[in-house]
Design an enzyme around this catalytic site. Structure first.
Site, PDB file in Angstrom:
ATOM      1  N   CYS A 175      49.632  12.848  57.580  1.00 29.83           N
ATOM      2  CA  CYS A 175      49.222  12.555  56.187  1.00 29.83           C
ATOM      3  C   CYS A 175      47.865  13.150  55.812  1.00 29.83           C
ATOM      4  O   CYS A 175      47.509  13.159  54.636  1.00 29.83           O
ATOM      5  CB  CYS A 175      49.208  11.054  55.955  1.00 29.83           C
ATOM      6  SG  CYS A 175      50.850  10.338  56.016  1.00 29.83           S
ATOM      7  N   HIS A 190      44.661   9.239  49.750  1.00 35.71           N
ATOM      8  CA  HIS A 190      46.035   9.325  50.246  1.00 35.71           C
ATOM      9  C   HIS A 190      46.775   8.058  49.815  1.00 35.71           C
ATOM     10  O   HIS A 190      46.222   6.954  49.867  1.00 35.71           O
ATOM     11  CB  HIS A 190      46.014   9.446  51.775  1.00 35.71           C
ATOM     12  CG  HIS A 190      47.370   9.363  52.390  1.00 35.71           C
ATOM     13  ND1 HIS A 190      48.417  10.153  51.973  1.00 35.71           N
ATOM     14  CD2 HIS A 190      47.862   8.569  53.381  1.00 35.71           C
ATOM     15  CE1 HIS A 190      49.488   9.855  52.683  1.00 35.71           C
ATOM     16  NE2 HIS A 190      49.179   8.891  53.537  1.00 35.71           N
ATOM     17  N   ASN A 231      54.787   7.098  49.627  1.00 36.13           N
ATOM     18  CA  ASN A 231      53.940   7.961  50.455  1.00 36.13           C
ATOM     19  C   ASN A 231      54.659   9.300  50.675  1.00 36.13           C
ATOM     20  O   ASN A 231      55.645   9.359  51.417  1.00 36.13           O
ATOM     21  CB  ASN A 231      53.674   7.254  51.784  1.00 36.13           C
ATOM     22  CG  ASN A 231      52.794   8.072  52.710  1.00 36.13           C
ATOM     23  OD1 ASN A 231      52.519   9.240  52.468  1.00 36.13           O
ATOM     24  ND2 ASN A 231      52.364   7.451  53.798  1.00 36.13           N
TER      25      ASN A 231
HETATM   26  O1  UT7 Z   1      50.382   7.391  55.697  1.00 39.35           O
HETATM   27  C1  UT7 Z   1      50.397   7.301  57.081  1.00 39.35           C
HETATM   28  C2  UT7 Z   1      49.736   6.104  57.544  1.00 39.35           C
HETATM   29  N1  UT7 Z   1      50.551   4.942  57.312  1.00 39.35           N
HETATM   30  C3  UT7 Z   1      50.024   3.900  56.729  1.00 39.35           C
HETATM   31  O2  UT7 Z   1      48.903   3.916  56.320  1.00 39.35           O
HETATM   32  C4  UT7 Z   1      50.874   2.663  56.663  1.00 39.35           C
HETATM   33  C5  UT7 Z   1      50.069   1.482  57.121  1.00 39.35           C
HETATM   34  N2  UT7 Z   1      50.808   0.262  57.227  1.00 39.35           N
HETATM   35  C6  UT7 Z   1      51.271  -0.410  56.140  1.00 39.35           C
HETATM   36  O3  UT7 Z   1      51.183   0.043  55.035  1.00 39.35           O
HETATM   37  C7  UT7 Z   1      51.816  -1.796  56.374  1.00 39.35           C
HETATM   38  O4  UT7 Z   1      51.531  -2.187  57.682  1.00 39.35           O
HETATM   39  C8  UT7 Z   1      53.336  -1.914  56.095  1.00 39.35           C
HETATM   40  C9  UT7 Z   1      53.633  -1.801  54.638  1.00 39.35           C
HETATM   41  C10 UT7 Z   1      54.099  -0.892  56.892  1.00 39.35           C
HETATM   42  C11 UT7 Z   1      53.816  -3.298  56.565  1.00 39.35           C
HETATM   43  O5  UT7 Z   1      53.077  -4.317  55.892  1.00 39.35           O
HETATM   44  P1  UT7 Z   1      52.358  -5.471  56.701  1.00 39.35           P
HETATM   45  O6  UT7 Z   1      51.763  -6.362  55.693  1.00 39.35           O
HETATM   46  O7  UT7 Z   1      51.439  -4.852  57.706  1.00 39.35           O
HETATM   47  O8  UT7 Z   1      53.554  -6.197  57.401  1.00 39.35           O
HETATM   48  P2  UT7 Z   1      53.837  -6.402  58.975  1.00 39.35           P
HETATM   49  O9  UT7 Z   1      54.271  -5.130  59.614  1.00 39.35           O
HETATM   50  O10 UT7 Z   1      52.682  -7.151  59.603  1.00 39.35           O
HETATM   51  O11 UT7 Z   1      55.070  -7.387  58.900  1.00 39.35           O
HETATM   52  C12 UT7 Z   1      54.956  -8.700  58.348  1.00 39.35           C
HETATM   53  C13 UT7 Z   1      56.341  -9.293  58.223  1.00 39.35           C
HETATM   54  C14 UT7 Z   1      57.186  -9.166  59.486  1.00 39.35           C
HETATM   55  O12 UT7 Z   1      57.987 -10.305  59.619  1.00 39.35           O
HETATM   56  P3  UT7 Z   1      57.557 -11.487  60.619  1.00 39.35           P
HETATM   57  O13 UT7 Z   1      57.453 -10.851  61.981  1.00 39.35           O
HETATM   58  O14 UT7 Z   1      56.253 -11.995  60.115  1.00 39.35           O
HETATM   59  O15 UT7 Z   1      58.697 -12.455  60.482  1.00 39.35           O
HETATM   60  C15 UT7 Z   1      58.082  -7.990  59.189  1.00 39.35           C
HETATM   61  O16 UT7 Z   1      59.286  -8.033  59.908  1.00 39.35           O
HETATM   62  O17 UT7 Z   1      57.076  -8.608  57.201  1.00 39.35           O
HETATM   63  C16 UT7 Z   1      58.327  -8.183  57.712  1.00 39.35           C
HETATM   64  N3  UT7 Z   1      58.720  -6.960  57.030  1.00 39.35           N
HETATM   65  C17 UT7 Z   1      59.418  -6.957  55.885  1.00 39.35           C
HETATM   66  N4  UT7 Z   1      59.910  -7.956  55.131  1.00 39.35           N
HETATM   67  C18 UT7 Z   1      60.566  -7.616  54.009  1.00 39.35           C
HETATM   68  C19 UT7 Z   1      58.457  -5.670  57.387  1.00 39.35           C
HETATM   69  N5  UT7 Z   1      58.969  -4.832  56.474  1.00 39.35           N
HETATM   70  C20 UT7 Z   1      59.582  -5.593  55.537  1.00 39.35           C
HETATM   71  C21 UT7 Z   1      60.293  -5.310  54.357  1.00 39.35           C
HETATM   72  N6  UT7 Z   1      60.757  -6.343  53.627  1.00 39.35           N
HETATM   73  N7  UT7 Z   1      60.492  -4.057  53.939  1.00 39.35           N
END
Ligand code: UT7
Length: 330
Positions: A115, A255, A285
Protein backbone atom coordinates in the site's frame (compact mmCIF):
# COMPACT_ATOMS: atom_id res chain seq x y z
CA UNK A 1 22.47 26.90 -9.59
CA UNK A 2 18.66 26.69 -9.95
CA UNK A 3 17.04 24.05 -7.79
CA UNK A 4 15.17 21.47 -9.87
CA UNK A 5 12.19 19.91 -8.15
CA UNK A 6 9.73 17.31 -9.51
CA UNK A 7 6.18 18.57 -9.86
CA UNK A 8 3.01 16.66 -10.55
CA UNK A 9 1.89 18.32 -13.80
CA UNK A 10 -1.24 16.28 -14.49
CA UNK A 11 -3.45 13.67 -12.86
CA UNK A 12 -5.87 10.98 -14.01
CA UNK A 13 -7.95 8.53 -12.01
CA UNK A 14 -10.18 5.59 -12.85
CA UNK A 15 -12.38 3.07 -11.06
CA UNK A 16 -14.35 0.35 -12.86
CA UNK A 17 -18.12 0.74 -13.26
CA UNK A 18 -19.25 -2.31 -11.29
CA UNK A 19 -19.99 -1.52 -7.65
CA UNK A 20 -19.95 -3.99 -4.76
CA UNK A 21 -21.94 -2.55 -1.84
CA UNK A 22 -21.92 -3.54 1.81
CA UNK A 23 -25.43 -4.91 1.23
CA UNK A 24 -24.04 -7.17 -1.54
CA UNK A 25 -21.38 -8.43 0.89
CA UNK A 26 -24.04 -9.21 3.50
CA UNK A 27 -25.30 -11.86 1.07
CA UNK A 28 -21.80 -13.32 0.58
CA UNK A 29 -20.32 -13.48 4.12
CA UNK A 30 -21.46 -13.10 7.73
CA UNK A 31 -21.22 -9.32 8.02
CA UNK A 32 -23.38 -6.19 8.13
CA UNK A 33 -23.37 -2.76 6.58
CA UNK A 34 -23.36 -1.32 10.10
CA UNK A 35 -20.23 -3.29 11.14
CA UNK A 36 -18.33 -2.35 7.97
CA UNK A 37 -19.20 1.35 8.13
CA UNK A 38 -18.44 1.63 11.86
CA UNK A 39 -15.15 -0.29 11.75
CA UNK A 40 -13.79 0.95 8.42
CA UNK A 41 -15.84 3.83 6.96
CA UNK A 42 -16.34 1.87 3.71
CA UNK A 43 -19.78 1.82 2.04
CA UNK A 44 -18.90 0.36 -1.39
CA UNK A 45 -15.98 -0.55 -3.62
CA UNK A 46 -15.54 -0.85 -7.41
CA UNK A 47 -14.69 -4.20 -8.99
CA UNK A 48 -13.03 -4.84 -12.36
CA UNK A 49 -14.56 -7.55 -14.52
CA UNK A 50 -12.83 -10.89 -15.11
CA UNK A 51 -10.51 -10.99 -18.11
CA UNK A 52 -9.08 -7.50 -17.45
CA UNK A 53 -5.99 -6.75 -15.36
CA UNK A 54 -4.33 -3.87 -13.54
CA UNK A 55 -2.93 -2.48 -16.83
CA UNK A 56 -6.49 -1.95 -18.15
CA UNK A 57 -7.32 0.45 -15.33
CA UNK A 58 -3.90 2.11 -15.58
CA UNK A 59 -4.54 2.85 -19.26
CA UNK A 60 -7.96 4.35 -18.45
CA UNK A 61 -6.35 6.59 -15.81
CA UNK A 62 -3.60 7.59 -18.27
CA UNK A 63 -6.27 8.47 -20.85
CA UNK A 64 -7.71 11.01 -18.36
CA UNK A 65 -4.23 12.23 -17.46
CA UNK A 66 -3.53 12.84 -21.18
CA UNK A 67 -6.83 14.75 -21.52
CA UNK A 68 -5.74 17.08 -18.73
CA UNK A 69 -2.14 17.30 -19.87
CA UNK A 70 -1.83 16.43 -23.60
CA UNK A 71 1.56 14.83 -24.12
CA UNK A 72 3.40 13.15 -26.95
CA UNK A 73 4.05 9.64 -25.52
CA UNK A 74 7.44 9.62 -27.29
CA UNK A 75 8.55 12.30 -24.80
CA UNK A 76 8.04 10.04 -21.77
CA UNK A 77 11.42 8.98 -20.36
CA UNK A 78 10.34 6.45 -17.77
CA UNK A 79 7.28 4.61 -16.49
CA UNK A 80 7.03 3.50 -12.88
CA UNK A 81 4.06 1.23 -12.28
CA UNK A 82 3.33 0.78 -8.60
CA UNK A 83 1.26 -2.36 -8.18
CA UNK A 84 0.78 -5.40 -5.99
CA UNK A 85 -1.45 -7.08 -8.56
CA UNK A 86 0.53 -6.87 -11.83
CA UNK A 87 -1.04 -8.41 -14.93
CA UNK A 88 1.71 -11.07 -14.80
CA UNK A 89 4.50 -12.01 -12.38
CA UNK A 90 6.61 -10.93 -15.37
CA UNK A 91 7.00 -9.01 -17.61
CA UNK A 92 6.45 -5.78 -15.72
CA UNK A 93 3.05 -4.14 -16.16
CA UNK A 94 4.92 -0.88 -16.82
CA UNK A 95 6.19 -2.40 -20.09
CA UNK A 96 2.68 -3.38 -21.19
CA UNK A 97 1.47 0.14 -20.42
CA UNK A 98 4.39 1.76 -22.27
CA UNK A 99 3.77 -0.21 -25.42
CA UNK A 100 0.01 0.36 -25.30
CA UNK A 101 0.43 4.15 -25.15
CA UNK A 102 3.32 4.31 -27.62
CA UNK A 103 5.97 5.44 -25.12
CA UNK A 104 8.67 4.19 -27.46
CA UNK A 105 11.55 6.11 -25.87
CA UNK A 106 10.82 5.09 -22.30
CA UNK A 107 12.05 2.39 -19.99
CA UNK A 108 9.69 1.04 -17.36
CA UNK A 109 9.58 -1.08 -14.26
CA UNK A 110 7.12 -2.17 -11.59
CA UNK A 111 7.54 -1.11 -7.99
CA UNK A 112 6.21 -3.34 -5.21
CA UNK A 113 5.78 -1.86 -1.76
CA UNK A 114 2.17 -2.93 -1.10
CA UNK A 115 0.00 0.00 0.00
CA UNK A 116 2.99 2.37 0.22
CA UNK A 117 3.96 1.74 -3.41
CA UNK A 118 2.74 5.02 -4.88
CA UNK A 119 4.48 6.99 -2.13
CA UNK A 120 7.77 5.12 -2.75
CA UNK A 121 7.26 5.60 -6.52
CA UNK A 122 6.79 9.32 -6.02
CA UNK A 123 10.12 9.55 -4.20
CA UNK A 124 11.95 7.42 -6.79
CA UNK A 125 10.42 9.35 -9.72
CA UNK A 126 11.16 12.69 -8.07
CA UNK A 127 14.85 11.77 -7.62
CA UNK A 128 15.02 10.83 -11.31
CA UNK A 129 13.70 14.27 -12.27
CA UNK A 130 15.88 16.09 -9.72
CA UNK A 131 18.97 14.40 -11.15
CA UNK A 132 18.37 16.35 -14.37
CA UNK A 133 18.71 13.17 -16.43
CA UNK A 134 14.97 12.61 -16.97
CA UNK A 135 12.35 15.17 -17.99
CA UNK A 136 9.08 13.24 -17.92
CA UNK A 137 8.26 10.34 -15.64
CA UNK A 138 4.87 8.62 -15.81
CA UNK A 139 4.00 7.39 -12.32
CA UNK A 140 1.11 4.95 -12.07
CA UNK A 141 -0.62 3.29 -9.13
CA UNK A 142 -2.96 0.48 -10.13
CA UNK A 143 -4.43 -2.52 -8.35
CA UNK A 144 -7.03 -5.14 -9.08
CA UNK A 145 -7.33 -6.23 -5.46
CA UNK A 146 -10.42 -8.29 -6.29
CA UNK A 147 -8.03 -10.73 -8.04
CA UNK A 148 -6.41 -11.65 -4.70
CA UNK A 149 -9.31 -11.17 -2.28
CA UNK A 150 -10.96 -14.23 -0.77
CA UNK A 151 -14.69 -13.49 -0.94
CA UNK A 152 -15.24 -16.15 1.73
CA UNK A 153 -13.07 -14.25 4.27
CA UNK A 154 -15.17 -11.54 5.92
CA UNK A 155 -12.18 -9.91 7.58
CA UNK A 156 -10.54 -8.94 4.28
CA UNK A 157 -13.18 -9.00 1.52
CA UNK A 158 -14.97 -5.97 2.96
CA UNK A 159 -11.88 -3.78 2.75
CA UNK A 160 -10.45 -3.88 -0.75
CA UNK A 161 -11.50 -2.46 -4.12
CA UNK A 162 -10.04 -1.92 -7.60
CA UNK A 163 -8.78 1.32 -9.16
CA UNK A 164 -5.92 3.24 -10.72
CA UNK A 165 -4.36 6.67 -10.86
CA UNK A 166 -1.56 8.22 -12.90
CA UNK A 167 0.51 11.40 -12.77
CA UNK A 168 3.31 13.01 -14.73
CA UNK A 169 6.39 14.18 -12.85
CA UNK A 170 8.32 16.97 -14.57
CA UNK A 171 11.07 19.46 -13.66
CA UNK A 172 9.96 22.62 -11.89
CA UNK A 173 12.13 25.54 -10.86
CA UNK A 174 9.34 27.70 -9.40
CA UNK A 175 9.71 26.35 -5.86
CA UNK A 176 6.74 24.01 -6.17
CA UNK A 177 7.03 20.22 -6.38
CA UNK A 178 8.32 17.36 -4.24
CA UNK A 179 10.29 18.62 -1.25
CA UNK A 180 10.89 15.90 1.31
CA UNK A 181 9.96 12.41 2.44
CA UNK A 182 10.45 9.94 5.25
CA UNK A 183 10.18 6.29 4.16
CA UNK A 184 10.69 3.12 6.13
CA UNK A 185 10.14 -0.65 5.81
CA UNK A 186 10.37 -3.57 8.21
CA UNK A 187 10.16 -7.22 7.17
CA UNK A 188 9.07 -8.21 10.67
CA UNK A 189 5.61 -7.15 9.53
CA UNK A 190 5.48 -9.75 6.75
CA UNK A 191 3.68 -12.49 8.72
CA UNK A 192 0.75 -10.20 9.46
CA UNK A 193 -0.12 -9.18 5.89
CA UNK A 194 0.92 -11.25 2.91
CA UNK A 195 -0.08 -13.77 0.26
CA UNK A 196 1.14 -17.21 1.28
CA UNK A 197 1.70 -18.77 -2.16
CA UNK A 198 2.36 -17.84 -5.76
CA UNK A 199 5.93 -16.62 -5.26
CA UNK A 200 9.17 -18.58 -5.77
CA UNK A 201 9.14 -19.85 -2.18
CA UNK A 202 5.77 -21.52 -2.57
CA UNK A 203 4.82 -21.78 -6.24
CA UNK A 204 1.25 -22.51 -7.25
CA UNK A 205 0.21 -26.14 -6.83
CA UNK A 206 -3.02 -28.06 -6.37
CA UNK A 207 -2.39 -27.89 -2.62
CA UNK A 208 -1.88 -24.10 -2.52
CA UNK A 209 -5.06 -23.58 -4.50
CA UNK A 210 -7.04 -26.05 -2.36
CA UNK A 211 -5.77 -24.31 0.81
CA UNK A 212 -6.82 -20.87 -0.54
CA UNK A 213 -3.24 -19.58 -0.27
CA UNK A 214 -3.42 -17.29 -3.29
CA UNK A 215 -5.44 -14.70 -1.42
CA UNK A 216 -4.58 -11.84 0.96
CA UNK A 217 -3.87 -13.03 4.49
CA UNK A 218 -4.17 -10.32 7.13
CA UNK A 219 -4.12 -10.21 10.91
CA UNK A 220 -6.18 -7.05 10.93
CA UNK A 221 -5.84 -5.78 14.47
CA UNK A 222 -2.02 -6.15 14.49
CA UNK A 223 -1.76 -4.31 11.17
CA UNK A 224 -4.17 -1.68 12.47
CA UNK A 225 -2.04 -0.96 15.56
CA UNK A 226 1.15 -0.57 13.51
CA UNK A 227 -0.61 1.54 10.85
CA UNK A 228 -2.03 3.99 13.39
CA UNK A 229 1.34 4.48 15.09
CA UNK A 230 3.65 4.51 12.08
CA UNK A 231 1.58 6.62 9.68
CA UNK A 232 1.02 9.31 12.32
CA UNK A 233 4.70 9.20 13.29
CA UNK A 234 5.82 9.62 9.65
CA UNK A 235 3.54 12.63 9.18
CA UNK A 236 4.82 14.18 12.40
CA UNK A 237 8.48 13.67 11.35
CA UNK A 238 7.98 15.21 7.89
CA UNK A 239 6.10 18.18 9.35
CA UNK A 240 8.79 18.74 12.01
CA UNK A 241 11.71 18.38 9.56
CA UNK A 242 10.12 20.99 7.29
CA UNK A 243 8.99 23.37 10.07
CA UNK A 244 5.33 22.92 9.12
CA UNK A 245 2.44 23.50 11.48
CA UNK A 246 -1.13 22.29 10.88
CA UNK A 247 -2.04 25.81 9.64
CA UNK A 248 0.57 25.56 6.85
CA UNK A 249 -0.97 22.40 5.39
CA UNK A 250 -3.74 22.57 2.78
CA UNK A 251 -4.46 18.82 2.77
CA UNK A 252 -3.34 15.56 4.28
CA UNK A 253 -3.51 12.88 1.54
CA UNK A 254 -3.68 9.64 3.52
CA UNK A 255 -3.72 6.06 2.31
CA UNK A 256 -7.34 4.90 2.48
CA UNK A 257 -7.23 1.64 4.46
CA UNK A 258 -9.52 2.41 7.37
CA UNK A 259 -11.20 5.69 8.31
CA UNK A 260 -10.20 5.15 11.93
CA UNK A 261 -6.51 5.07 10.93
CA UNK A 262 -6.99 8.26 8.87
CA UNK A 263 -8.78 10.03 11.75
CA UNK A 264 -6.07 9.06 14.24
CA UNK A 265 -3.31 10.31 11.90
CA UNK A 266 -5.10 13.61 11.29
CA UNK A 267 -5.78 14.12 14.97
CA UNK A 268 -2.14 13.57 15.95
CA UNK A 269 -1.09 16.10 13.26
CA UNK A 270 -3.69 18.58 14.54
CA UNK A 271 -5.50 18.63 11.20
CA UNK A 272 -9.29 19.22 11.08
CA UNK A 273 -11.45 16.89 8.91
CA UNK A 274 -11.85 19.50 6.15
CA UNK A 275 -8.08 19.29 5.55
CA UNK A 276 -8.09 15.51 5.13
CA UNK A 277 -8.79 13.86 1.77
CA UNK A 278 -11.28 11.05 2.16
CA UNK A 279 -12.89 8.77 -0.43
CA UNK A 280 -12.64 5.39 1.31
CA UNK A 281 -16.45 5.33 1.62
CA UNK A 282 -16.74 5.00 -2.19
CA UNK A 283 -13.66 2.96 -3.17
CA UNK A 284 -12.45 0.97 -0.15
CA UNK A 285 -8.73 0.25 -0.06
CA UNK A 286 -7.40 0.29 -3.64
CA UNK A 287 -3.78 -0.22 -2.40
CA UNK A 288 -1.49 1.59 -4.88
CA UNK A 289 -4.34 3.70 -6.26
CA UNK A 290 -5.52 5.35 -3.01
CA UNK A 291 -3.19 8.36 -3.10
CA UNK A 292 -3.62 9.27 -6.80
CA UNK A 293 -7.39 8.68 -6.57
CA UNK A 294 -7.50 11.17 -3.67
CA UNK A 295 -5.58 13.74 -5.74
CA UNK A 296 -7.89 13.04 -8.69
CA UNK A 297 -11.09 13.46 -6.66
CA UNK A 298 -9.86 16.64 -4.93
CA UNK A 299 -8.14 18.14 -7.99
CA UNK A 300 -10.53 21.08 -8.23
CA UNK A 301 -10.04 21.94 -4.55
CA UNK A 302 -6.25 22.14 -4.95
CA UNK A 303 -4.41 25.37 -5.70
CA UNK A 304 -0.91 26.04 -6.99
CA UNK A 305 1.48 26.30 -4.03
CA UNK A 306 -0.71 24.27 -1.63
CA UNK A 307 1.30 22.29 0.92
CA UNK A 308 0.32 18.61 0.80
CA UNK A 309 1.41 15.79 3.08
CA UNK A 310 0.98 12.31 1.57
CA UNK A 311 1.11 9.35 3.94
CA UNK A 312 0.79 5.58 3.66
CA UNK A 313 1.17 2.28 5.50
CA UNK A 314 1.09 -1.17 3.98
CA UNK A 315 2.20 -4.78 3.86
CA UNK A 316 5.86 -5.45 4.39
CA UNK A 317 5.53 -3.46 6.59
CA UNK A 318 6.15 -0.34 4.51
CA UNK A 319 5.25 3.20 5.51
CA UNK A 320 6.12 6.84 5.19
CA UNK A 321 5.08 10.38 4.40
CA UNK A 322 6.04 12.96 1.78
CA UNK A 323 5.79 16.73 1.55
CA UNK A 324 5.12 18.49 -1.74
CA UNK A 325 3.90 21.82 -2.99
CA UNK A 326 1.10 21.33 -5.51
CA UNK A 327 2.01 22.89 -8.87
CA UNK A 328 -1.23 23.14 -10.87
CA UNK A 329 -4.51 25.06 -10.56
CA UNK A 330 -7.46 23.80 -12.59
O1 UT7 B 1 -3.72 -1.05 3.65
C1 UT7 B 1 -2.90 -2.05 4.14
C2 UT7 B 1 -2.88 -2.06 5.59
N1 UT7 B 1 -4.11 -2.59 6.12
C3 UT7 B 1 -4.74 -1.93 7.05
O2 UT7 B 1 -4.36 -0.86 7.41
C4 UT7 B 1 -5.92 -2.62 7.68
C5 UT7 B 1 -5.81 -2.52 9.17
N2 UT7 B 1 -6.81 -3.25 9.89
C6 UT7 B 1 -8.12 -2.88 9.91
O3 UT7 B 1 -8.52 -1.98 9.23
C7 UT7 B 1 -9.01 -3.58 10.89
O4 UT7 B 1 -8.24 -4.35 11.75
C8 UT7 B 1 -10.10 -4.45 10.22
C9 UT7 B 1 -11.13 -3.61 9.54
C10 UT7 B 1 -9.47 -5.43 9.27
C11 UT7 B 1 -10.81 -5.28 11.31
O5 UT7 B 1 -11.37 -4.40 12.28
P1 UT7 B 1 -11.08 -4.61 13.82
O6 UT7 B 1 -11.86 -3.58 14.53
O7 UT7 B 1 -9.60 -4.61 14.03
O8 UT7 B 1 -11.69 -6.02 14.11
P2 UT7 B 1 -10.96 -7.36 14.64
O9 UT7 B 1 -10.11 -7.97 13.57
O10 UT7 B 1 -10.32 -7.08 15.98
O11 UT7 B 1 -12.22 -8.27 14.88
C12 UT7 B 1 -13.21 -7.95 15.86
C13 UT7 B 1 -14.38 -8.90 15.69
C14 UT7 B 1 -13.98 -10.37 15.59
O12 UT7 B 1 -14.95 -11.15 16.23
P3 UT7 B 1 -14.71 -11.69 17.72
O13 UT7 B 1 -13.45 -12.51 17.65
O14 UT7 B 1 -14.58 -10.49 18.58
O15 UT7 B 1 -15.95 -12.50 17.97
C15 UT7 B 1 -14.04 -10.64 14.11
O16 UT7 B 1 -14.28 -12.00 13.83
O17 UT7 B 1 -15.07 -8.61 14.47
C16 UT7 B 1 -15.22 -9.79 13.71
N3 UT7 B 1 -15.21 -9.44 12.30
C17 UT7 B 1 -16.33 -9.11 11.62
N4 UT7 B 1 -17.62 -9.04 12.00
C18 UT7 B 1 -18.51 -8.66 11.08
C19 UT7 B 1 -14.15 -9.36 11.45
N5 UT7 B 1 -14.57 -8.98 10.23
C20 UT7 B 1 -15.91 -8.83 10.30
C21 UT7 B 1 -16.90 -8.45 9.38
N6 UT7 B 1 -18.18 -8.38 9.81
N7 UT7 B 1 -16.61 -8.15 8.11
Amino acid sequence: MTLIRASITGIGGYVPEKILTNKDLEAMVDTSDEWIVTRTGIRQRHILENGKGASFMALKAIERLMEMHPTNPAEIDAIICCTTTPDYVFPATANLIGTAIGANNAFGFDLQAACSGFLYGLVVGAQMIESGRYKKVLLVGTDKMSAIVDYKDRSTCIIFGDGAGAVFLEPDTSGNGFIDAYLRSDGKGAPFLHMKAGGSLRPASFATVANREHFIYQEGSTVFKHAVTKMAEAVEIVMKNNHLSAEDIAFLVPHQANKRIIDATAERAGLPPEKVMLNIQRYGNTTNATLPLCLWDYRHALKKGDNLILAAFGGGFTWGAAYLKWAISL
